[in-house]
Design an enzyme around this catalytic site. Sequence first.
Site, PDB file in Angstrom:
ATOM      1  N   HIS A 176       0.822  -1.217   0.000  1.00 60.78           N
ATOM      2  CA  HIS A 176       0.000   0.000   0.000  1.00 60.78           C
ATOM      3  C   HIS A 176       0.856   1.268   0.000  1.00 60.78           C
ATOM      4  O   HIS A 176       0.557   2.225   0.720  1.00 60.78           O
ATOM      5  CB  HIS A 176      -0.936  -0.018   1.204  1.00 60.78           C
ATOM      6  CG  HIS A 176      -2.159   0.847   1.071  1.00 60.78           C
ATOM      7  ND1 HIS A 176      -2.108   2.219   0.988  1.00 60.78           N
ATOM      8  CD2 HIS A 176      -3.470   0.528   1.007  1.00 60.78           C
ATOM      9  CE1 HIS A 176      -3.326   2.707   0.898  1.00 60.78           C
ATOM     10  NE2 HIS A 176      -4.185   1.700   0.899  1.00 60.78           N
ATOM     11  N   GLU A 301      -2.057  -0.842  -5.846  1.00 67.25           N
ATOM     12  CA  GLU A 301      -1.994  -2.014  -4.976  1.00 67.25           C
ATOM     13  C   GLU A 301      -2.323  -3.302  -5.730  1.00 67.25           C
ATOM     14  O   GLU A 301      -3.495  -3.614  -5.942  1.00 67.25           O
ATOM     15  CB  GLU A 301      -2.979  -1.852  -3.822  1.00 67.25           C
ATOM     16  CG  GLU A 301      -2.921  -0.510  -3.108  1.00 67.25           C
ATOM     17  CD  GLU A 301      -4.188  -0.252  -2.311  1.00 67.25           C
ATOM     18  OE1 GLU A 301      -4.641  -1.161  -1.593  1.00 67.25           O
ATOM     19  OE2 GLU A 301      -4.750   0.863  -2.436  1.00 67.25           O
TER      20      GLU A 301
END
Length: 336
Positions: A176, A301
């Site tokens: 992330h 992501e």
Amino acid sequence: MTPDENREIFATTPEGDVVEIVTLQNGPATARVMTWGATLQDFRLDGIEHSLVLGSPVFEPYRTRMRNYGAIVGRAANRIAGGRAPLNGTTLQLETNEEGRTALHGGSDGCGYINWQLAEASATSARFAVTLADGQGGHPGNLALTATYSLDAEGALTLEITGTTDAPTFCNIAHHSYWNLDGTPTLDGHTLQVDADSYLAVDAHKIPQNGPAPLAGTRFDFRQPRAITMATDAPGLDHNFCLRDPGTVMRPACTLRAAGLQLEIDTTEPGLQVYDGSGLNSEAPGHTGKPYGPHAGVAIEPQHWPDAPNHPDYPQITLNPGQTYRQVSRFHVTRI
């Protein structure tokens, strides 16, 4: 730099956890990864003064407004509607840690919000390990995870994540980091291209409602390079892109460009969640010396699709004993 020389203590938490950072260097790149959340805290290219990922030079913000910055999140990354999901004939009630409504990134004590062990380190690679206990966030099974970061001679950062369990559970892990290639306060100078022809449309709570929808004619059509940020009345970007050629083989996922740099991401994963950072407000100063605000970075992501257990036609995220979860993603920044 010897293995011992590139390890340092970054902080000690109020609970007594010692947070370490390991510095990796190879080719033109330097990466700093800390044990808290197995987080990519800093990533730099020779000759570029700023970090290419958002982060903080001190630890405390990672416990509050910068919780997801660079972390590895899960055990069920992204959202599960209502925190309810079927597993082997039963319905799990997971922790609804997003406004009491959805299960997000594995719950408040998911793997992005706890301290991992630095299991092994060299000058160019580091392996981190953690076990999420049975019952964590409402999930069954003890889930043992490893995350190995490595830099190759080209300066590309490869992340390999593995997981095993002693009971059926969900396993969908995501890295992330928020990327910003030009060091400016917003993404206005960035373009993005995604190797996908379809995406998942979502409701007001960012839960997908149907199967993949064509990108053509939508605000989300990044089949050709285009700006990430748009007019204020345009829909926000926090969506899963259904990557081409799904499978377990590494293939291109996207290309981000700005200020003469490009980030190419390859992955084994079937999806790519892209969030334009519209809600960012770090409050604390970041690597720039100032707080990060809206659109300061873009989260890209690699992962499986959100709310997968509630959509039998999606790639599924169930992991059973005897199986090994494995994800490999490669992040390569070069000059263009």
